[in-house]
Write an enzyme that holds these catalytic residues in place. Structure first.
Site: not given
Lengths: 753, 500
Positions: A310, A709
């Site tokens: 990620r 997030e």
């Protein structure tokens, strides 16, 4: 109409039940853990004879007591209890069961473990030198990066900058420490209540470790007192310890960690070290970027390889970079196994590109905002594809920049700040000790929504309509304060036309929803909300059919929902249903580094103004303006809270939160007296949060976008604003010590240190 | 003499006997009384999740009003609650939610909910103070204003909220929703908890008990609280392994972390004279061992505003409501927040021992890291210090990683008296630093450089050199040695630049 968090009433009255609030059952045992004081050592001998004699001590268990003493979310590489060797300070070597806490404490002091210390790897540099790696190196590459640099040697078109960025970890500091209660049931079954984002994994780890089948273990999660990724994988071993005691001693068993033990044992946000070489032209446009990222995975793999992926997938953030190569390697050290933390790897990728931009701005003597806008993805063909060749659809970034820049009066404030700071820089440092420097920065975020591990992108839900017309629903989503239950209730309410307070979302339980994904990657509502709607829709279809049948029979136009439901029951029509949802369109290939990794992007921008006290390096955040694209938000109030909470959490990571380890690898800042998360006095003096109107995200449920997030990454604007004030780059976190030293070093003074 | 602790929890009378008196209040509430709304997170008084409200009836002997104030129940012994009325989160709502609770719900001030009981309690403490310190006239005029203005929530401002919530950590909300909730509480809808939890009969019951000393003697637990200094001293003579527990905000932490055993303890809370805070000799304060930092802050607000300001950023309201100046001194930390101030104000420590009272200068009190000249069976009864005169120049500085509720990395105090202010001639200066060695330090050599001298840049540079030579800070979790040197110099220059 405003819909409040579905637990808010019980929260404010103190009646919300968390795991340790469960009443003690008769004979319930307290479980404690004894852990390694050494970063790496051989276990020569564990002597528990004396400890077992302590009144109240009922059992002490070691590695051999587990049927399978191994676990791991991605690689099965970590012992539940250290066997023969310990690999980090805090690694559990024994599990103790006692009648009370006093006996537990005494036992911990009495068990004697003989260690033989071995050389430990306690830095990323050393791990790299020794090639201590976890998993293979990953690569994402587009264009021809080598030729950009080699051609430039002869043609000299671009400026080249080569540097590195060090990023430290951070503790989750969920308020509710790791906790589990296990109840032994008939025929060796176990019911475990855990504070976990991933009940399915807890179920599997408990079953596997005890040599049971999954059918014999139920994991129930009512709610968590905060998690932030820290309970995605790492709740499981503690549940296994409680279950081990319950299984062996056939008594209920409760394990509650203290904050100190929790912080020492559990992993943090992965520290990163990113080396980069970038080529840019005189306007600041980036032509090529070559990045090598190294992360500290700690002693075991945990989720670190996914986190690295990620990080790599977010290195571009909002910027189109024609020639790019991103390489990522997780390294093995002798620290606690680092793990998921809000943003996963993304903050580390984004921090890197944002610092590169700050540096380019400094070199070219331009405003960093101009460089950001210049490099931003546009809808133009050729500047709209990520390094992994996914098209940036529904790209609002240019518009977000433009709107916020105006709204927060960026350029006027910039002018004032420049004048003020320049007037100070004229004077020697020591004449400025009663003054402050100001900094301003506006940064974007483009956060990809989907698990990068494809199979996790599924959800399931079970809906029951009861005869009084009220509804119960359970899904694989776990509630940690983010409001996923409230949102799912809203979605069902809309689908069935039932008021939301007639709907209750039940505790997450693996006997109702099996094979679920962790509530992570901001995807809780996306996956489980969609599944819940699909399940409700099936019931609705049957009720619709019945309703039209009834209206044919007795020509009445209206029927109360509860009457219809009751009628359905009497006609033996099912009032319950289950549905599964699979996110479409994902095809990212981890090995080639190409494909559609995400189903859409949540985007936003933030402008932060900071003020730095020159005498001490202390930072105050004066003003923050955020503009967030959440599509059509499902619940604006809840989303607002997610944004403000994520931002302030991110602020802590980039400023005051310092993990301080001894030279032996022991965490010394393991409680709030030494580990400083933001306090109410640290919040921005002015804090404006707005939503960007975007009705075009057709890909996700009700046109909404995930929120958990992404806003955390906007806190990087505080970090870049500090660099803007200092006119120097700084590593992360920018602690007041680091800031003061940067000031002193660069402001020609007589200080020696 | 009695053998029990008397206190009320949410209006219910509790006589606690035996080893239960030695439990932490949070454990007692959660695991004995089943009041699980009160949460335990850090066990060291740094997060506020364990906050409960306490009204100490003893306060009524000192002042006319006593308030429900938030305290940290996780580091407070049940034994220390004697004479108090306690309200937990479960006691806030009546039939309906209280206005504080309602506001937290309406403004989404809760997410995961684990910190919420602490916030609800602490905010209620603020409300209690607000509605009781408002005079009746103010109330009436505010009510009238309310009718005229659309906004009916002007009564609690953001600054008050932030100051009162410094001791409560939240990791979910970013605090903004809580701030919005707090500033929107409608005070006109609030009624005091005293109506329910400090009724005249409860008050009388509690006050009556405070004249009787307490003794609990069991094999594994003993507790004594006498009503006179002599009784306490005599008990200590006979029971030498007994620990003196003041507020217990430090000892409670150590006990929670298994570093000390709180099984044999003595409390001084029933000794009336130790609650006294007095001006003596016209220009000094004498502060009794049981005077809380909060009381002290009020007392010095006018006379030593610099000290009051420092106490503002000392610890949290929860801690200041119980912790004492004497405790901060006895703890002997080199970074104790009040110590540099006490070092520049000629402080004298009153120590009670078997042979009566002896007085020790603070400079002579600290022997080494966490070591004092206090002997077995001795305790501190009071501290006295100067009130700096108007023509003196006092400055106090504190640095920490986080500005509020953080332990100092370095702190310092400067006090200067001019011989001739016009010519900038100094009579003498007193300088003290904390966090620069094993004990808080007076910088005598540096001070001497200034004595009788005219303050100039050259003199300052000379003094700074001497200052660096005199201090020897360590590197630790709160900052490196070099950082502390820079800070020490910056504070020095900051102070001097205001005089030059």
């Amino acid at each position: 109409m405003k819909i409040f968090h579905d637990s808010s009433l019980s929260h404010v009255t103190g009646s919300s039940e968390y795991v340790d609030d469960r009443p003690f059952l008769q004979g319930e045992l307290q479980v404690g853990v004894l852990y390694s004081p050494w970063a790496r050592a051989k276990i020569k001998k564990i002597d528990m004879q004396e400890a077992l004699k302590i009144p109240g001590v009922v059992g002490i268990f070691t590695a051999k007591d587990f049927h399978h003493n191994v676990w791991g979310s991605i690689f099965q590489d970590q012992p539940l209890i250290a066997d023969q060797e310990v690999n980090f300070v805090g690694e559990v070597v024994a599990v103790i069961a006692a009648e009370n806490k006093t006996a537990l404490t005494k036992a911990k002091d009495t068990i004697s473990v003989k260690y033989e210390k071995l050389t430990a790897v306690l830095s990323l540099e050393e791990a790299r030198r020794k090639k201590n790696y976890i998993g293979p190196e990953r690569k994402i590459e587009r264009g021809c990066i080598d030729s950009v640099f080699s051609q430039n040697q002869t043609q000299n078109q671009y400026q080249i900058l080569e540097d590195q960025l060090t990023i430290q970890g951070a503790d989750h500091f969920y308020l509710e420490n790791q906790v589990a209660v296990a109840y032994p049931k008939e025929m060796d079954q176990i019911e475990v209540h855990s504070s976990s984002q991933h009940p399915t994994e807890v179920q599997h780890v408990v079953a596997h470790s005890l040599g049971l089948n999954s059918k014999d273990v139920v994991c129930i999660v009512k709610r968590m007192g905060g998690a932030f990724g820290g309970k995605e994988s790492q709740a499981a071993p503690f549940a296994a310890y409680a279950a081990l005691v319950a299984h062996k001693l056939k008594r209920s068993a409760r394990l509650v960690l203290s904050k100190d033990d929790d912080m020492i044992i559990t992993g943090k946000r992965n520290p990163f070290q990113n080396h980069y070489r970038v080529a840019f032209d005189s306007t600041g446009k980036i032509q090529g970027l070559d990045v090598q990222m190294f992360s500290d995975g700690g002693a075991f793999a945990d989720l670190s390889t996914s986190i690295m992926e990620r990080a790599m997938l977010h290195l571009d953030n909002a910027y189109f970079i024609p020639h790019i190569r991103i390489r990522g390697q997780v390294c093995r050290t002798n620290f606690h196994p680092h793990t998921a933390f809000r943003g996963f790897g993304a903050p580390k990728g984004v921090a890197t590109i944002e610092q590169i931009i700050e540096k380019i701005a400094l070199i070219l003597n331009k405003d960093a905002l101009e460089i950001r806008k210049l490099n931003c993805y546009t809808s133009k063909e050729g500047r709209d594809k990520t390094p992994y060749e996914q098209k940036v659809e529904n790209n609002c970034l240019p518009e977000l920049f433009e709107k916020l820049e105006k709204k927060c009066d960026y350029w006027n404030r910039r002018k004032k700040i420049t004048q003020h700071n320049q007037s100070l820089f004229k004077n020697p440092f020591k004449k400025n000790l009663n003054s402050q420097l100001y900094g301003l920065s506006l940064t974007p975020v483009k956060f990809g929504i989907a698990f990068t591990t494809q199979f996790l992108n599924q959800g399931n839900a079970l809906v029951h309509v009861h005869r009084d017309g009220s509804v119960q629903c359970s899904t694989g989503a776990t509630e940690m304060g983010q409001g996923v239950n409230t949102k799912i209730a809203q979605l069902i309410s809309e689908e069935l036309g039932v008021p939301h307070h007639h709907i209750r979302i039940m505790p997450t339980s693996t006997d109702k929803n099996a094979n679920t994904s962790p509530t992570a990657a901001s995807s809780g509502t996306d996956l489980n909300g969609m599944a819940a709607v699909l399940a409700a829709r099936k019931i609705k279809q049957r009720l619709n059919e019945l309703a039209s049948q009834l209206s044919l029979e007795n020509s009445s136009k209206e029927i109360k929902f509860s009457d219809l439901v009751n009628e359905a029951y009497l006609k033996r029509i099912s009032l319950s249903d289950y549905a599964h949802y699979q996110v479409p369109g994902l095809n990212f290939n981890k090995i080639t580094g190409e494909g559609s990794a995400f189903s859409y992007f949540t985007q936003g921008v933030a402008a932060s103004e900071v003020c730095i006290d020159i005498a001490t390096g202390q930072v105050k955040v004066l003003q923050v303006d955020i503009l967030m694209d959440l599509g059509r938000p499902l619940n604006k109030e809840i989303d607002w809270g997610q944004i403000s909470g994520a931002f302030v959490q991110g602020m802590g990571w980039v400023t005051t939160e310092n993990l301080f380890y001894s030279s032996e690898g022991k965490l010394l800042s393991h409680s709030p007296s030494t580990y400083k998360i933001p306090n109410i006095q640290d919040t921005p003096r002015i804090f404006n949060i707005d939503f960007f109107e975007n009705n075009e995200n057709t890909l996700n449920i009700r046109g909404s976008k995930a929120v958990g997030e992404p806003p955390l990454l906007l806190a990087l604007s505080v970090w870049t604003a500090i660099q803007d004030a200092l006119k120097r780059s700084i590593s992360l976190p920018a602690s007041s010590e680091l800031i003061l030293k940067t000031l002193v070093k660069n402001w020609g003074s007589s200080y020696e240190f | 003499m009695r053998d029990y602790i008397l206190f009320y929890i949410n209006g219910e009378r509790h006589e606690v006997r035996g080893k239960f008196a030695g439990m932490m209040l949070a454990d007692y509430l959660r695991y004995v009384r089943g009041l699980t709304g009160t949460k335990i997170v850090c066990s060291e008084g740094d997060c506020g999740a364990c906050s409960v409200l306490r009204l100490n009836s003893m306060d009524l002997q000192k002042k006319t009003k006593a308030f429900f104030e938030p305290i940290n129940s996780c580091i407070t012994l049940v034994a220390k609650m004697d004479g108090s009325s306690i309200v937990t989160v479960e006691g806030l709502a009546e039939e309906n939610l209280s206005p504080v609770q309602k506001s937290l719900v309406t403004f989404n001030g809760t997410q995961c909910g684990f910190c919420t009981p602490g916030f609800a309690i602490t905010l209620t403490g603020l409300v209690e103070k607000k509605i009781q310190t408002c005079t009746r006239n103010e109330k009436v005029s505010k009510l009238a204003n309310k009718k005229n203005s659309e906004k009916n929530n002007e009564e609690i401002n953001e600054k008050e909220v932030k100051n009162s919530l410094t001791g409560n950590l939240c990791r979910c909300t970013g605090y903004q929703p809580i701030l919005n909730a707090a500033t929107s509480i409608d005070l006109t809808q609030c009624s005091s908890l005293k109506n329910r939890y400090f009724t005249p009969s409860q008050k009388q019951d509690l006050l009556k008990s405070q004249n009787k000393s307490i003794q609990i003697s069991e094999k594994h637990f003993s507790y004594f609280a006498g009503t006179s200094i002599k009784a306490a001293s005599d008990y200590l003579m006979k029971h030498k392994n007994t620990k003196i527990i003041g507020a217990g905000t430090d000892l409670g932490v150590l006990s929670n972390k298994n570093k000390i055993d709180l099984t044999h303890i003595i409390s001084l809370h029933l000794i009336y004279e130790l609650h006294e805070l007095k001006k003596i000799q016209g220009n000094r304060f004498r502060v009794g061992a049981s005077v809380t930092l909060n009381e002290l802050r009020h007392a010095v607000l006018e006379t030593i505003p610099e000290f009051a300001q420092l106490l503002n950023i000392f610890a949290s309201p929860q801690i200041k409501n119980v912790a004492t100046l004497v405790g901060n001194v006895a703890n002997a930390s080199p970074i104790g927040d009040t110590l540099p101030f006490l070092l520049v104000t000629n402080s004298v420590i009153h120590i009670v021992g078997p042979k009566g009272i002896r007085k020790v200068k603070i400079e002579e009190f600290y022997l080494d890291y966490k070591k004092t000249s206090l002997k077995k069976a001795e305790f501190i009864s009071a501290i006295e210090f100067d009130i700096p005169k108007k023509d003196e120049n006092l400055a106090l500085y504190k640095n920490s990683q986080r500005k509020d509720l953080d332990i100092s990395c370095l702190n310092s105090a400067f006090r200067l008296k001019w011989k001739n202010e016009n010519t900038r001639q100094i009579q003498h200066i007193q300088i003290a630093y904390g966090g620069v060695g094993p004990v808080p330090l007076r910088l005598y050599k540096t001070e001497n450089i200034f004595t009788d001298q005219i303050l100039t840049e050259t003199l300052l540079e000379k003094a700074i050199k001497e200052m660096h030579a005199e201090i020897s800070p360590q590197s630790d979790v709160r900052g490196s040695s070099s950082y502390r040197h820079i800070l020490a110099e910056n504070y020095f220059r900051k102070y001097m630049s205001s005089l030059l």
